[in-house]
Write a protein that holds these residues in place. Structure first.
Motif, PDB file in Angstrom:
ATOM      1  N   UNK A 236      21.417  26.450 -28.718  1.00 43.43           N
ATOM      2  CA  UNK A 236      22.254  27.307 -28.157  1.00 43.43           C
ATOM      3  C   UNK A 236      22.728  28.767 -29.177  1.00 43.43           C
ATOM      4  N   UNK A 237      21.075  28.967 -29.320  1.00 43.06           N
ATOM      5  CA  UNK A 237      20.752  30.392 -29.776  1.00 43.06           C
ATOM      6  C   UNK A 237      21.517  32.132 -28.565  1.00 43.06           C
ATOM      7  N   UNK A 238      21.578  31.632 -27.534  1.00 37.11           N
ATOM      8  CA  UNK A 238      20.847  32.640 -26.618  1.00 37.11           C
ATOM      9  C   UNK A 238      20.524  33.987 -26.956  1.00 37.11           C
ATOM     10  N   UNK A 239      18.819  33.328 -27.404  1.00 33.55           N
ATOM     11  CA  UNK A 239      18.528  33.897 -27.555  1.00 33.55           C
ATOM     12  C   UNK A 239      16.665  33.243 -27.296  1.00 33.55           C
ATOM     13  N   UNK A 240      16.488  33.167 -26.449  1.00 32.54           N
ATOM     14  CA  UNK A 240      15.477  32.081 -26.139  1.00 32.54           C
ATOM     15  C   UNK A 240      14.706  33.455 -24.420  1.00 32.54           C
ATOM     16  N   UNK A 241      13.822  32.915 -24.745  1.00 32.92           N
ATOM     17  CA  UNK A 241      12.852  33.827 -23.625  1.00 32.92           C
ATOM     18  C   UNK A 241      12.182  33.080 -23.000  1.00 32.92           C
ATOM     19  N   UNK A 242      11.503  33.805 -22.228  1.00 34.83           N
ATOM     20  CA  UNK A 242       9.577  33.744 -21.219  1.00 34.83           C
ATOM     21  C   UNK A 242       8.751  34.014 -21.122  1.00 34.83           C
ATOM     22  N   UNK A 254       9.219  43.514 -19.957  1.00 34.16           N
ATOM     23  CA  UNK A 254      10.221  42.482 -20.039  1.00 34.16           C
ATOM     24  C   UNK A 254      10.263  41.249 -20.540  1.00 34.16           C
ATOM     25  N   UNK A 255      10.177  40.243 -21.287  1.00 39.09           N
ATOM     26  CA  UNK A 255      10.296  38.926 -21.943  1.00 39.09           C
ATOM     27  C   UNK A 255      11.607  38.802 -20.705  1.00 39.09           C
ATOM     28  N   UNK A 256      11.494  38.100 -19.777  1.00 37.43           N
ATOM     29  CA  UNK A 256      12.919  36.851 -19.068  1.00 37.43           C
ATOM     30  C   UNK A 256      13.345  36.965 -20.378  1.00 37.43           C
ATOM     31  N   UNK A 257      15.076  37.318 -19.549  1.00 35.35           N
ATOM     32  CA  UNK A 257      15.721  35.769 -20.856  1.00 35.35           C
ATOM     33  C   UNK A 257      16.016  34.301 -20.399  1.00 35.35           C
ATOM     34  N   UNK A 258      16.338  33.676 -21.277  1.00 34.62           N
ATOM     35  CA  UNK A 258      16.296  32.032 -20.120  1.00 34.62           C
ATOM     36  C   UNK A 258      18.507  31.593 -20.751  1.00 34.62           C
ATOM     37  N   UNK A 259      18.633  31.155 -20.050  1.00 37.64           N
ATOM     38  CA  UNK A 259      19.873  30.415 -19.701  1.00 37.64           C
ATOM     39  C   UNK A 259      20.195  29.588 -21.495  1.00 37.64           C
ATOM     40  N   UNK A 260      20.400  30.145 -22.343  1.00 32.71           N
ATOM     41  CA  UNK A 260      21.294  29.360 -24.046  1.00 32.71           C
ATOM     42  C   UNK A 260      22.410  29.803 -24.574  1.00 32.71           C
ATOM     43  N   UNK A 261      23.083  29.510 -23.625  1.00 33.93           N
ATOM     44  CA  UNK A 261      24.889  29.958 -24.162  1.00 33.93           C
ATOM     45  C   UNK A 261      24.813  29.092 -25.971  1.00 33.93           C
ATOM     46  N   UNK A 262      25.722  29.676 -26.355  1.00 35.35           N
ATOM     47  CA  UNK A 262      25.979  28.958 -27.490  1.00 35.35           C
ATOM     48  C   UNK A 262      26.914  28.340 -27.604  1.00 35.35           C
ATOM     49  N   UNK A 273      17.381  30.935 -15.444  1.00 36.12           N
ATOM     50  CA  UNK A 273      16.992  32.940 -16.559  1.00 36.12           C
ATOM     51  C   UNK A 273      18.573  32.807 -16.558  1.00 36.12           C
ATOM     52  N   UNK A 274      18.365  33.738 -17.876  1.00 36.79           N
ATOM     53  CA  UNK A 274      20.041  34.595 -18.628  1.00 36.79           C
ATOM     54  C   UNK A 274      20.891  34.834 -17.132  1.00 36.79           C
ATOM     55  N   UNK A 275      21.986  34.548 -17.357  1.00 33.81           N
ATOM     56  CA  UNK A 275      23.500  34.508 -15.884  1.00 33.81           C
ATOM     57  C   UNK A 275      23.583  36.061 -16.535  1.00 33.81           C
ATOM     58  N   UNK A 276      23.971  36.666 -17.358  1.00 39.94           N
ATOM     59  CA  UNK A 276      23.386  38.042 -18.338  1.00 39.94           C
ATOM     60  C   UNK A 276      23.001  38.878 -17.531  1.00 39.94           C
ATOM     61  N   UNK A 277      21.595  38.972 -18.731  1.00 37.01           N
ATOM     62  CA  UNK A 277      20.313  39.722 -17.866  1.00 37.01           C
ATOM     63  C   UNK A 277      19.547  39.281 -16.728  1.00 37.01           C
ATOM     64  N   UNK A 284      19.620  31.869 -11.777  1.00 38.36           N
ATOM     65  CA  UNK A 284      20.106  31.753 -13.126  1.00 38.36           C
ATOM     66  C   UNK A 284      21.098  30.735 -12.175  1.00 38.36           C
ATOM     67  N   UNK A 285      21.917  29.936 -13.402  1.00 42.92           N
ATOM     68  CA  UNK A 285      22.604  28.865 -12.931  1.00 42.92           C
ATOM     69  C   UNK A 285      24.350  28.976 -11.902  1.00 42.92           C
ATOM     70  N   UNK A 286      24.699  30.311 -11.910  1.00 41.70           N
ATOM     71  CA  UNK A 286      26.006  30.237 -10.931  1.00 41.70           C
ATOM     72  C   UNK A 286      25.764  30.956  -9.371  1.00 41.70           C
ATOM     73  N   UNK A 287      26.203  30.751  -8.508  1.00 44.58           N
ATOM     74  CA  UNK A 287      25.998  31.483  -7.540  1.00 44.58           C
ATOM     75  C   UNK A 287      26.724  32.964  -6.836  1.00 44.58           C
TER      76      UNK A 287
END
Length: 335
Positions: A236-242, A254-262, A273-277, A284-287
Motif C-alpha cells: 500500500x505504498x503506491x511505489x511498486x514497479x515492474x 521507464x519502469x512500469x508502475x503497478x497499481x498499489x494504492x495506499x 498496471x497503475x491506473x494513473x500512470x 489497468x483496474x478500471x474500464x
C-alpha cells in the motif's frame, strides 16, 4: 477485476507498430460455458451474442501468443453471475487461474515460483493439469438490468461501437489477461505469500517475482527480498514497479508502475498496471473504453513472465492510446 471509471476511448495501434515474428503455431483457446440452461451464456436474449464476443476475444489473444508445443490450448470456463452494484459503480467481471504449478527456478525465498495453470503448461511444454481447465471467469449479469449502472449495459457487438455502454470484448480481453498471469499471491493482511502447499510456504507467483519497491534513490528492491512486514507496507505504498526488461523497454525504458494504492483494494491492488500512470493500458483496474488489442506494455509484461509474444513488444507510441485458494481479480466501472 474490471471496473468502469471513465468513458473516454483510445486507439490501439500496436499491431501496426510492432515487428511481426512468425511462429509455427499459436496458442488456442477453448471456451467452456458453465451457466445453467437459459441463463448467462445460454440466455435466450443475449446468449448467442455473448458466446460470439467471448470467442472473438479468445481469437484476439490467440493471435498474440505463440505455442511452445503442438496443440497448446487454454481452456477458459465462463459464466454470468449476479455481482450487484449501484447506479454509478459495479464490478464488471472477475477471473483467475484454475490452479498453480510450482517451478524450480532458483529464485525467491524458497527457490520456487508458482505458475498459473496456463503459464505452467507453456513453460513446461505440455499440459500439466490433464483434463482440468486453465482459467475461470465470471461476469456481472446485473449490468444488463436498469438498476445497476442505470441504462448503461454491456455491448456485445464486435465493432467497438458501444456508445455509452460497456464494450464486452474489452472486458473479456482484460479478464483473460489475468488468467494468463496477472495474478499476485501477496496476502495484504500479513505481507506473506499465500500458502498453496505446505512444502513450499511463502512462495511468490512468477508475476510477483517481477515486482519491486522504489527506494527513492533510483534503485528498486525486489518484493521477494523484503520481510513479510516490509512487503505488507509496500503493498500500500503506491511505489511498486515492474522490473522485467521487456516491459521496461516497451515502456520507453521507464519502469512500469503497478497499481498499489495506499488503501488496499481487494481484487485490484498489485495485480494491475497503475491506473494513473497507465490509465489506458488493457490491464489497468478500471474500464476506460474500447480496447480490442493488448497494448505493448501488457505484451511486454507477459513476455517477461515467459509467454512467446507475437509480435514482440516495442516502445509504446501514445496516439490516444492445485490449490484450495481462489485468486480472482476484477475490473470495475465507476461513472
Amino acid at each position: 477485476m474490471l471496473t468502469k471509471k471513465r468513458t473516454s476511448q483510445f486507439l490501439c495501434l500496436i499491431a501496426l507498430s510492432l515487428p511481426l515474428v512468425i511462429c509455427a503455431e499459436q496458442v488456442q483457446f477453448n471456451a467452456i460455458y458453465t451457466d445453467e440452461a437459459g441463463t448467462g451464456f445460454f440466455d435466450p436474449t443475449f446468449g448467442t451474442a455473448r458466446q460470439t464476443a467471448f470467442q472473438y476475444a479468445c481469437d484476439i489473444w490467440s493471435g498474440y501468443l505463440g505455442a511452445s508445443y503442438a496443440g497448446e490450448t487454454i481452456r477458459v470456463s465462463a459464466s454470468f453471475t449476479s455481482m450487484g452494484g449501484t447506479s454509478t459503480s459495479a464490478t464488471l467481471g472477475s477471473a483467475g487461474p484454475e490452479s498453480f504449478s510450482a517451478g524450480g527456478f532458483g529464485v525467491g525465498p524458497t527457490g520456487y515460483l508458482w505458475l498459473n495453470a496456463a503459464n505452467a503448461n507453456h513453460w513446461f511444454g505440455g499440459d500439466q493439469n490433464a483434463s482440468a481447465g486453465e482459467i475461470t471467469s465470471s461476469f456481472n449479469s446485473d449490468v444488463d438490468n436498469d438498476t445497476v449502472l442505470g441504462t448503461t449495459g454491456f455491448y456485445y457487438g464486435l465493432d467497438g461501437n458501444c456508445g455509452n455502454n460497456i464494450d464486452f470484448v474489452s472486458v473479456l480481453l482484460h479478464e483473460i489477461g489475468h488468467g494468463l498471469g496477472f495474478t499476485s499471491l501477496i496476502n495484504p493482511a500479513s505481507g506473506a505469500y499465500y500458502e498453496l502447499h505446505s512444502l513450499i510456504p511463502n512462495t511468490p507467483s512468477i508475476y510477483d517475482s517481477f515486482l519491486g519497491l522504489d527506494n527513492g534513490d533510483g534503485s528498486y528492491s525486489s518484493l521477494m527480498d523484503l520481510s513479510d512486514a516490509d512487503r505488507m507496507a509496500a503493498a500500500t505504498s503506491d511505489e511498486i514497479y515492474w522490473l522485467g526488461d521487456v516491459a521496461i523497454a516497451a515502456n520507453n525504458d521507464v519502469f512500469p508502475k503497478i497499481f498499489a494504492p495506499t488503501i488496499w483494494e481487494n481484487g485490484s491492488s498489485i495485480s494491475h498496471e497503475d491506473e494513473v500512470t497507465h490509465p489506458d493500458a488493457l490491464m489497468s483496474p478500471y474500464y476506460s473504453g474500447v480496447a480490442h488489442a493488448p497494448d505493448a506494455l501488457t505484451l511486454g509484461m507477459l513476455s517477461d513472465i515467459g509467454w512467446d509474444v507475437i509480435p514482440e513488444p516495442s516502445p509504446i507510441t501514445l496516439i490516444a492510446l492445485a490449490c484450495g485458494v481462489s485468486f480472482w481479480v476484477r475490473r470495475r466501472f465507476y461513472d
